[in-house]
Motif scaffolding. Structure first.
Motif, PDB file in Angstrom:
ATOM      1  N   ALA A 192       0.927  -1.126  -0.223  1.00 50.43           N
ATOM      2  CA  ALA A 192       0.243  -0.083   0.112  1.00 50.43           C
ATOM      3  C   ALA A 192       0.827   1.119  -0.021  1.00 50.43           C
ATOM      4  O   ALA A 192       0.600   2.353  -0.545  1.00 50.43           O
ATOM      5  N   LEU A 193       1.974   1.208   0.996  1.00 53.79           N
ATOM      6  CA  LEU A 193       3.050   2.488   0.885  1.00 53.79           C
ATOM      7  C   LEU A 193       3.697   2.650  -0.312  1.00 53.79           C
ATOM      8  O   LEU A 193       3.780   3.524  -0.806  1.00 53.79           O
ATOM      9  N   ALA A 194       4.038   1.394  -0.956  1.00 60.57           N
ATOM     10  CA  ALA A 194       4.851   1.366  -2.528  1.00 60.57           C
ATOM     11  C   ALA A 194       3.823   2.029  -3.415  1.00 60.57           C
ATOM     12  O   ALA A 194       3.996   2.904  -4.164  1.00 60.57           O
ATOM     13  N   TRP A 195       2.414   1.829  -3.283  1.00 57.65           N
ATOM     14  CA  TRP A 195       1.448   2.363  -4.341  1.00 57.65           C
ATOM     15  C   TRP A 195       1.407   3.777  -4.047  1.00 57.65           C
ATOM     16  O   TRP A 195       1.299   4.690  -5.133  1.00 57.65           O
ATOM     17  N   TYR A 196       1.125   4.367  -2.702  1.00 53.63           N
ATOM     18  CA  TYR A 196       1.346   5.846  -2.539  1.00 53.63           C
ATOM     19  C   TYR A 196       2.677   6.399  -3.003  1.00 53.63           C
ATOM     20  O   TYR A 196       2.612   7.600  -3.840  1.00 53.63           O
ATOM     21  N   GLU A 197       3.805   5.676  -2.992  1.00 49.86           N
ATOM     22  CA  GLU A 197       5.118   6.222  -3.375  1.00 49.86           C
ATOM     23  C   GLU A 197       5.289   6.173  -4.678  1.00 49.86           C
ATOM     24  O   GLU A 197       5.826   7.199  -5.432  1.00 49.86           O
ATOM     25  N   SER A 198       4.584   5.413  -5.600  1.00 48.94           N
ATOM     26  CA  SER A 198       4.217   5.479  -6.930  1.00 48.94           C
ATOM     27  C   SER A 198       3.745   6.705  -7.658  1.00 48.94           C
ATOM     28  O   SER A 198       3.692   6.922  -8.840  1.00 48.94           O
ATOM     29  N   HIS A 199       3.070   7.447  -6.694  1.00 47.06           N
ATOM     30  CA  HIS A 199       2.325   8.678  -7.157  1.00 47.06           C
ATOM     31  C   HIS A 199       1.261   8.368  -8.273  1.00 47.06           C
ATOM     32  O   HIS A 199       1.280   8.955  -9.433  1.00 47.06           O
ATOM     33  N   PRO A 200       0.409   7.487  -8.061  1.00 49.57           N
ATOM     34  CA  PRO A 200      -0.682   7.204  -9.247  1.00 49.57           C
ATOM     35  C   PRO A 200      -1.521   8.100  -9.574  1.00 49.57           C
ATOM     36  O   PRO A 200      -1.707   9.197  -8.862  1.00 49.57           O
ATOM     37  N   LYS A 201      -2.210   8.126 -10.495  1.00 46.72           N
ATOM     38  CA  LYS A 201      -2.839   9.168 -11.299  1.00 46.72           C
ATOM     39  C   LYS A 201      -4.088   9.708 -10.230  1.00 46.72           C
ATOM     40  O   LYS A 201      -4.228  10.786 -10.205  1.00 46.72           O
ATOM     41  N   THR A 202      -4.869   8.656  -9.573  1.00 45.24           N
ATOM     42  CA  THR A 202      -5.831   9.222  -8.593  1.00 45.24           C
ATOM     43  C   THR A 202      -5.167  10.123  -7.425  1.00 45.24           C
ATOM     44  O   THR A 202      -5.967  11.040  -7.176  1.00 45.24           O
ATOM     45  N   LEU A 203      -4.016   9.695  -7.047  1.00 41.57           N
ATOM     46  CA  LEU A 203      -3.498  10.642  -6.074  1.00 41.57           C
ATOM     47  C   LEU A 203      -3.122  12.123  -6.607  1.00 41.57           C
ATOM     48  O   LEU A 203      -3.243  13.113  -6.087  1.00 41.57           O
ATOM     49  N   GLN A 204      -2.474  12.102  -7.872  1.00 36.61           N
ATOM     50  CA  GLN A 204      -1.987  13.392  -8.421  1.00 36.61           C
ATOM     51  C   GLN A 204      -3.325  14.047  -8.483  1.00 36.61           C
ATOM     52  O   GLN A 204      -3.307  15.340  -8.688  1.00 36.61           O
ATOM     53  N   ALA A 205      -4.614  13.626  -9.082  1.00 35.02           N
ATOM     54  CA  ALA A 205      -5.736  14.263  -9.304  1.00 35.02           C
ATOM     55  C   ALA A 205      -6.217  14.980  -8.114  1.00 35.02           C
ATOM     56  O   ALA A 205      -6.729  15.781  -8.203  1.00 35.02           O
TER      57      ALA A 205
END
Length: 557
Positions: free
Chosen positions: A432-445
């Protein structure tokens, strides 16, 4: 000699009283109001026990195989609007899986606009991409526009308006629906009466999808009494659930209010915004479920640290002090305290102590990495604040791409979203933390909404205070447009970011909705705080209204 003495006097005065960019923020409207609450655990347990019977009755209704699918979806819609989905998630998903697999566009040929809209919202809110083609039949085949006769169906139009908020990129029929229904609803709202008038007013003010879940649940309970009363067990459970949450949340607010007072920030850093209830409300907007009680307390404390840091950089410290404090935060070591101004040393010590204690506690559970992620985000934002301060100090207006690169950091989004994970428990795995760190599109938006919604509402106040770093000014400089054009373009970017979030919450998802929910909800809270004014710096309207609704009044039983 006299001249030397005069210069020395001037130098002494300059050293003792540096010119500071004081903002004179309004004081807290709450004072110590929430410190006096006393939790009665037996009352809390009483509500928990009383919820069991209506919960079981409602569960049986949700899984009832004899219930018509439209009625079933209508029931699930009310359950969701009342904030009860988490209590029946497995049962609801099993029902939706079944109905979704049987979906046929022809089944909607005879279904009215209101029912179609409710069904569409249920599926979209819970992650199922029901096709927007279900609304095609409400358009005129010749003109391609929505049929004028649906204008007389106010409930249907309201449902379509709410449905349009769930659109993704490329769903042009929902873009048209949003514009069409908003115009029509605004033209009729003053002629409506009773609950329907309240429903339309509330939706035009802020659609459900962009609202704070806890507040939206309470407003649904008030404004949709007919829907809530369809099943006695639903009405009873909703009331008990609100009462339970109110007690728990008042106790959490008392805990963070006492902590804030004990830390004496208002004495050591009196220039900051005193906003404890407002920050707690903000974090409550991310997750209201009882199991996240510890997470809310931790995230509120860290976000309050952020307020102290932000206001120190923005509304008190000189550029030299900002440089020293940024270096100290990067070093993250008590020995750095000697280099920073005396007034900020108590804050620095408390900051390092609190994080050290958190890391120690979570290391026992093998989850210290989430604390480290929060700490690193805190260091990032200090560097970002320094960059903005250097721009202001030199009178430099950044280009829009340059501004956005730093602005996404200084929006505080990264610190708040990562700090929200710290107390969430086992669902915050390394993956989950790795997903956050990957800066996914949903997070960017969601980050983009956080930055630009704030800028659109606060740029004039920032300008008055001599701040050069706002998205509006950077956009004007870079693209040579008027102020109005810049704001319009930023609003389109915000609208597209919402579409990306909507897409990211649909199945199949990259991570569980438990992890996506705080991202979605943080974007919602930005909308709550900044849609109509700077509701955080000047919390006299929306936030005061919400705090009163949740913590000052009580649920009518």
């Amino acid at each position: 000699m006299a001249a030397v003495d005069t210069n020395a006097t001037i130098q002494e005065k300059t050293t003792a009283e540096p010119v500071r960019p004081l903002a004179n923020f309004p004081p807290s409207v709450w004072g110590d109001r929430f410190l006096s609450f006393t939790l009665d655990n037996s009352e809390l347990e009483g509500y928990a026990k009383a919820m069991e019977a209506p919960k079981e009755e409602l569960r049986r209704l949700i899984v009832d195989q004899t219930m018509d699918s439209n009625k079933k979806l209508s029931l699930i819609y009310s359950v969701h609007r009342l904030g009860l989905t988490y209590l029946f998630l497995q049962e609801i998903e099993a029902q939706l899986d079944k109905i979704f697999k049987e979906f046929n566009l022809q089944n909607y040929d005879e279904v009215d606009l209101y029912t179609t809209s409710i069904n569409f919202q249920v599926f979209r809110h819970l992650g199922y991409k029901l096709p927007c083609d279900v609304f095609n039949k409400f358009k005129d085949n010749t003109s391609g526009a929505f049929k004028e006769d649906i204008s007389t169906d106010v409930k249907g139009m309201l449902g379509l308006y709410e449905s349009s908020q769930l659109r993704t990129r490329g769903e042009s029929i929902l873009d048209e629906a949003s514009s069409f229904t908003e115009t029509k609803l605004k033209s009729v709202v003053n002629n409506l009466e009773g609950n329907l008038a309240q429903q339309v007013l509330q939706s035009l003010r802020r659609p459900f999808h962009q609202g704070m879940p806890m507040v939206e649940a309470r407003l649904y309970f008030s404004n949709y009494s007919e829907e809530c009363a369809t099943h006695e067990c639903l009405l009873k459970l909703a009331k008990l659930h609100f009462s339970y949450l109110e007690l728990q949340q008042k106790e959490e607010l008392r805990i963070v209010s006492k902590w804030w007072k004990d830390m004496r920030f208002q004495e050591t850093t009196p220039y900051i915004r005193d906003r404890v209830p407002e920050i707690y409300l903000w974090i409550l907007g991310l997750y209201f479920e009882p199991r996240y009680s510890l997470a809310r307390i931790i995230a509120t404390k860290i976000t309050l640290f952020l307020v102290v840091l932000d206001d120190t950089y923005d509304a008190y410290a000189t550029i030299e002090e900002i440089r020293l404090l940024t270096d100290a935060i990067n070093r993250w070591d008590m020995s750095a305290m000697e280099q920073i101004p005396e007034y900020i040393r108590p804050f620095y010590k408390i900051l390092l102590d609190e994080y050290a204690e958190l890391e120690k506690q979570l290391a026992i559970e093998g989850r210290a990495k989430s604390v480290i992620a929060s700490k690193e985000a805190f260091q990032d934002i200090a560097r970002g604040y320094l960059e903005e301060a250097e721009w202001t100090n030199s009178g430099y207006v950044a280009s829009f791409p340059e501004y956005m690169k730093n602005g996404l950091i200084t929006s505080a989004y990264n610190v708040i979203s990562k700090s929200a994970l710290v107390g969430m428990g086992d669902i915050v795995s390394e993956n989950a933390l790795a997903w956050y760190e990957s800066h996914p599109k949903t997070l960017q938006a969601s980050e983009l909404i956080s930055r630009l919604q704030d800028d659109v509402m606060t740029y004039q106040f920032e300008r008055e205070r001599g701040q050069s770093a706002t998205g509006v000014d950077a956009y004007i400089k870079t693209y040579g447009v008027s102020e109005k054009e810049a704001i319009d373009e930023l609003k389109i970017m915000i609208e597209n970011a919402w579409k990306d979030i909507n897409e990211g919450c649909l199945k199949p998802r990259e991570v569980s909705m438990d992890l996506l929910a705080p991202i979605l909800n943080l974007a919602r809270m930005i909308d709550v705080v900044y849609r109509y004014d700077d509701g955080f710096t000047f919390p006299g309207k929306t936030m005061k209204e919400y705090i009163t609704l949740l913590f000052v009044g009580s649920v009518s039983m």
